[in-house]
Design a protein around this motif. Structure first.
Motif, PDB file in Angstrom:
ATOM      1  N   ARG A 100     -11.968 -13.013  -6.382  1.00  0.00           N
ATOM      2  CA  ARG A 100     -11.870 -11.641  -5.977  1.00  0.00           C
ATOM      3  C   ARG A 100     -10.610 -10.995  -6.573  1.00  0.00           C
ATOM      4  NH1 ARG A 100     -11.391 -12.993  -0.820  1.00  0.00           N
ATOM      5  NH2 ARG A 100     -13.563 -13.327  -0.599  1.00  0.00           N
ATOM      6  N   VAL A 101     -10.624  -9.556  -6.531  1.00  0.00           N
ATOM      7  CA  VAL A 101      -9.381  -9.045  -6.785  1.00  0.00           C
ATOM      8  C   VAL A 101      -9.365  -8.070  -5.884  1.00  0.00           C
ATOM      9  CG1 VAL A 101      -8.109  -7.495  -8.358  1.00  0.00           C
ATOM     10  CG2 VAL A 101      -9.517  -9.511  -9.376  1.00  0.00           C
ATOM     11  N   THR A 102      -8.113  -7.683  -5.282  1.00  0.00           N
ATOM     12  CA  THR A 102      -7.799  -6.788  -4.175  1.00  0.00           C
ATOM     13  C   THR A 102      -6.724  -6.151  -4.460  1.00  0.00           C
ATOM     14  OG1 THR A 102      -8.756  -8.502  -2.571  1.00  0.00           O
ATOM     15  CG2 THR A 102      -7.373  -6.476  -1.711  1.00  0.00           C
ATOM     16  N   GLN A 103      -7.011  -4.733  -4.218  1.00  0.00           N
ATOM     17  CA  GLN A 103      -5.986  -3.632  -4.467  1.00  0.00           C
ATOM     18  C   GLN A 103      -6.116  -2.940  -3.236  1.00  0.00           C
ATOM     19  OE1 GLN A 103      -7.712  -2.411  -8.990  1.00  0.00           O
ATOM     20  NE2 GLN A 103      -5.628  -1.479  -8.464  1.00  0.00           N
ATOM     21  N   PRO A 104      -4.781  -3.243  -2.502  1.00  0.00           N
ATOM     22  CA  PRO A 104      -5.000  -2.573  -0.930  1.00  0.00           C
ATOM     23  C   PRO A 104      -4.699  -1.134  -0.850  1.00  0.00           C
ATOM     24  CG  PRO A 104      -2.806  -3.799  -1.371  1.00  0.00           C
ATOM     25  CD  PRO A 104      -3.773  -4.059  -2.735  1.00  0.00           C
ATOM     26  N   GLU A 105      -4.361  -0.504  -1.744  1.00  0.00           N
ATOM     27  CA  GLU A 105      -3.954   1.068  -1.674  1.00  0.00           C
ATOM     28  C   GLU A 105      -5.084   1.731  -2.583  1.00  0.00           C
ATOM     29  OE1 GLU A 105       0.601  -0.276  -1.937  1.00  0.00           O
ATOM     30  OE2 GLU A 105      -0.864  -0.250  -3.737  1.00  0.00           O
ATOM     31  N   LYS A 106      -5.738   2.811  -1.944  1.00  0.00           N
ATOM     32  CA  LYS A 106      -6.697   3.748  -2.445  1.00  0.00           C
ATOM     33  C   LYS A 106      -5.877   4.743  -3.255  1.00  0.00           C
ATOM     34  CE  LYS A 106     -10.649   3.138  -0.075  1.00  0.00           C
ATOM     35  NZ  LYS A 106     -11.977   3.867   0.736  1.00  0.00           N
ATOM     36  N   LEU A 107      -4.883   5.131  -2.816  1.00  0.00           N
ATOM     37  CA  LEU A 107      -4.144   6.046  -3.270  1.00  0.00           C
ATOM     38  C   LEU A 107      -2.651   5.848  -3.090  1.00  0.00           C
ATOM     39  CD1 LEU A 107      -3.861   9.010  -4.365  1.00  0.00           C
ATOM     40  CD2 LEU A 107      -4.071   9.822  -2.019  1.00  0.00           C
ATOM     41  N   LEU A 108      -1.785   6.232  -4.089  1.00  0.00           N
ATOM     42  CA  LEU A 108      -0.378   6.205  -4.125  1.00  0.00           C
ATOM     43  C   LEU A 108       0.159   7.359  -4.417  1.00  0.00           C
ATOM     44  CD1 LEU A 108       2.015   4.189  -3.530  1.00  0.00           C
ATOM     45  CD2 LEU A 108       1.685   3.391  -5.555  1.00  0.00           C
ATOM     46  N   SER A 109       0.922   8.005  -3.817  1.00  0.00           N
ATOM     47  CA  SER A 109       1.658   9.254  -4.164  1.00  0.00           C
ATOM     48  C   SER A 109       2.981   9.059  -4.018  1.00  0.00           C
ATOM     49  CB  SER A 109       1.003  10.405  -3.215  1.00  0.00           C
ATOM     50  OG  SER A 109       1.813  11.665  -3.750  1.00  0.00           O
ATOM     51  N   VAL A 110       3.739   9.475  -5.282  1.00  0.00           N
ATOM     52  CA  VAL A 110       5.186   9.410  -5.558  1.00  0.00           C
ATOM     53  C   VAL A 110       5.702  10.675  -6.115  1.00  0.00           C
ATOM     54  CG1 VAL A 110       5.197   7.014  -5.463  1.00  0.00           C
ATOM     55  CG2 VAL A 110       5.261   8.210  -7.429  1.00  0.00           C
ATOM     56  N   PHE A 111       7.009  11.048  -6.108  1.00  0.00           N
ATOM     57  CA  PHE A 111       7.723  12.032  -6.682  1.00  0.00           C
ATOM     58  C   PHE A 111       8.098  11.495  -7.976  1.00  0.00           C
ATOM     59  CE2 PHE A 111       7.434  15.386  -3.916  1.00  0.00           C
ATOM     60  CZ  PHE A 111       7.596  15.050  -2.610  1.00  0.00           C
ATOM     61  N   LYS A 112       8.134  12.311  -9.032  1.00  0.00           N
ATOM     62  CA  LYS A 112       8.671  12.122 -10.426  1.00  0.00           C
ATOM     63  C   LYS A 112      10.034  11.551 -10.292  1.00  0.00           C
ATOM     64  CE  LYS A 112      10.006  14.368 -14.371  1.00  0.00           C
ATOM     65  NZ  LYS A 112      10.017  15.827 -15.225  1.00  0.00           N
ATOM     66  N   GLY A 113      10.219  10.441 -11.041  1.00  0.00           N
ATOM     67  CA  GLY A 113      11.342   9.841 -10.878  1.00  0.00           C
ATOM     68  C   GLY A 113      11.681   8.617 -10.126  1.00  0.00           C
ATOM     69  N   ALA A 114      10.800   8.592  -9.192  1.00  0.00           N
ATOM     70  CA  ALA A 114      10.730   7.666  -8.288  1.00  0.00           C
ATOM     71  C   ALA A 114      10.132   6.298  -8.687  1.00  0.00           C
ATOM     72  CB  ALA A 114       9.792   7.897  -7.013  1.00  0.00           C
ATOM     73  N   PRO A 115      10.416   4.907  -8.023  1.00  0.00           N
ATOM     74  CA  PRO A 115       9.850   3.918  -8.510  1.00  0.00           C
ATOM     75  C   PRO A 115       8.503   3.631  -8.204  1.00  0.00           C
ATOM     76  CG  PRO A 115      11.305   3.349  -6.891  1.00  0.00           C
ATOM     77  CD  PRO A 115      11.520   4.759  -7.171  1.00  0.00           C
ATOM     78  N   VAL A 116       7.663   2.888  -9.098  1.00  0.00           N
ATOM     79  CA  VAL A 116       6.282   2.791  -8.399  1.00  0.00           C
ATOM     80  C   VAL A 116       5.827   1.277  -8.407  1.00  0.00           C
ATOM     81  CG1 VAL A 116       3.738   3.143  -9.384  1.00  0.00           C
ATOM     82  CG2 VAL A 116       5.487   5.003  -9.312  1.00  0.00           C
ATOM     83  N   GLU A 117       5.112   0.773  -7.370  1.00  0.00           N
ATOM     84  CA  GLU A 117       4.534  -0.559  -7.474  1.00  0.00           C
ATOM     85  C   GLU A 117       2.961  -0.306  -6.987  1.00  0.00           C
ATOM     86  OE1 GLU A 117       5.750  -3.372  -4.671  1.00  0.00           O
ATOM     87  OE2 GLU A 117       5.891  -4.845  -6.381  1.00  0.00           O
ATOM     88  N   LEU A 118       2.059  -0.844  -7.922  1.00  0.00           N
ATOM     89  CA  LEU A 118       0.866  -0.792  -7.592  1.00  0.00           C
ATOM     90  C   LEU A 118       0.269  -2.300  -7.331  1.00  0.00           C
ATOM     91  CD1 LEU A 118       1.227   1.719  -9.797  1.00  0.00           C
ATOM     92  CD2 LEU A 118      -1.219   1.743  -9.324  1.00  0.00           C
ATOM     93  N   LYS A 119      -0.047  -2.646  -6.029  1.00  0.00           N
ATOM     94  CA  LYS A 119      -0.288  -3.932  -5.616  1.00  0.00           C
ATOM     95  C   LYS A 119      -1.544  -4.597  -6.118  1.00  0.00           C
ATOM     96  CE  LYS A 119       2.838  -4.138  -1.814  1.00  0.00           C
ATOM     97  NZ  LYS A 119       3.679  -3.285  -2.371  1.00  0.00           N
ATOM     98  N   CYS A 120      -1.615  -5.765  -6.662  1.00  0.00           N
ATOM     99  CA  CYS A 120      -2.888  -6.513  -6.937  1.00  0.00           C
ATOM    100  C   CYS A 120      -2.690  -7.910  -6.427  1.00  0.00           C
ATOM    101  CB  CYS A 120      -3.135  -6.159  -8.347  1.00  0.00           C
ATOM    102  SG  CYS A 120      -4.515  -7.476  -8.962  1.00  0.00           S
ATOM    103  N   ASN A 121      -3.580  -8.222  -5.583  1.00  0.00           N
ATOM    104  CA  ASN A 121      -3.642 -10.057  -5.183  1.00  0.00           C
ATOM    105  C   ASN A 121      -5.059 -10.446  -5.655  1.00  0.00           C
ATOM    106  OD1 ASN A 121      -1.818  -8.538  -2.909  1.00  0.00           O
ATOM    107  ND2 ASN A 121      -1.496 -10.626  -3.499  1.00  0.00           N
ATOM    108  N   TYR A 122      -5.199 -11.500  -6.066  1.00  0.00           N
ATOM    109  CA  TYR A 122      -6.192 -12.187  -6.656  1.00  0.00           C
ATOM    110  C   TYR A 122      -6.648 -13.716  -5.852  1.00  0.00           C
ATOM    111  CZ  TYR A 122      -3.431 -15.367  -9.177  1.00  0.00           C
ATOM    112  OH  TYR A 122      -2.315 -16.204  -9.361  1.00  0.00           O
TER     113      TYR A 122
END
Lengths: 110, 111
Positions: A3-25
């Motif tokens: 199984r692969v799980t991505q807990p966030e359906k939507l991630l909204s950030v401002f330009k220049g901000a750090p981003v982390e998209l989560k994935c667990n397996y």
């Protein structure tokens, strides 16, 4: 079960901000993991694979077997990064199928 | 080298009609797969093939048939279309480099 799980359906950030998209397996064996990106209504494109340890478009992802995670990171988000991101696991013990998470939509605001 | 080619790009069907979605790759890849993409559900595997003459079911195979008579082609058949099959369909193939290459998709609407 694999199984692969991505807990966030939507991630909204401002330009220049750090981003982390989560994935667990969940996988019994040595996993092979990928990140795919899909820009608006286009085909999926391979962004990263964990075995190559590359940095593509400023994105990196590290496989953490202890936490069974493969989070995608970028230190400074750009507006052109807005897209759908899918984490995927290659299940060798199931005929080489690619198992996808549900996807995270990244929106980078100006 | 065209990669993975899907036809048609768009299709509207009436309930009960049948049709075949075409997929061809010119990279001599052994593995090929069909996925459907629905909002909030990611990509779900319909059928896959590990080589010519060999196919197997994925996560959501009901209502779909596949065959793999050649390495290049992997058509997906809808036997009797239903509104629940309205979706975007992606074909993908994989070679020894392990990453899958995707086609541009077929947007299917069943009315």
């Amino acid at each position: 079960a694999q199984r692969v799980t991505q807990p966030e359906k939507l991630l909204s950030v401002f330009k220049g901000a750090p981003v982390e998209l989560k994935c667990n397996y969940s996988y019994s064996g040595s996993p092979e993991l990928f990140w795919y990106v899909q820009y608006s209504r286009q085909r999926l494109q391979l962004l990263l694979r964990h075995i190559s340890r590359e940095s593509i478009k400023g994105f990196t992802a590290d496989l953490n077997k202890g936490e069974t995670s493969f989070h995608l990171k970028k230190p400074f988000a750009q507006e052109e990064d807005s897209a759908m991101y899918y984490c995927a696991l290659l299940a060798y013990n199931q005929g080489g199928k690619l198992i996808f998470g549900q996807g995270t939509e990244l929106s980078v605001k100006p | 080298n065209a990669g993975v080619t899907q036809t048609p790009k768009f299709q509207v069907l009436k309930t009960g009609q049948s049709m075949t979605l075409q997929c061809a790759q010119d990279m001599n890849h052994e593995y090929m797969s069909w996925y459907r993409q629905d909002p909030g559900m990611g990509l779900r595997l319909i059928h896959y093939s590990v080589g010519a003459g060999i196919t197997d079911q994925g996560e959501v195979p009901n209502g779909y048939n596949v065959s793999r008579s050649t390495t290049e082609d992997f058509p997906l058949r809808l036997l009797s279309a239903a509104p629940s099959q309205t979706s975007v369909y992606f074909c993908a193939s994989r070679g020894t480099e392990k990453g899958y290459t995707f086609g541009s998709g077929t947007r299917l609407t069943v009315v």
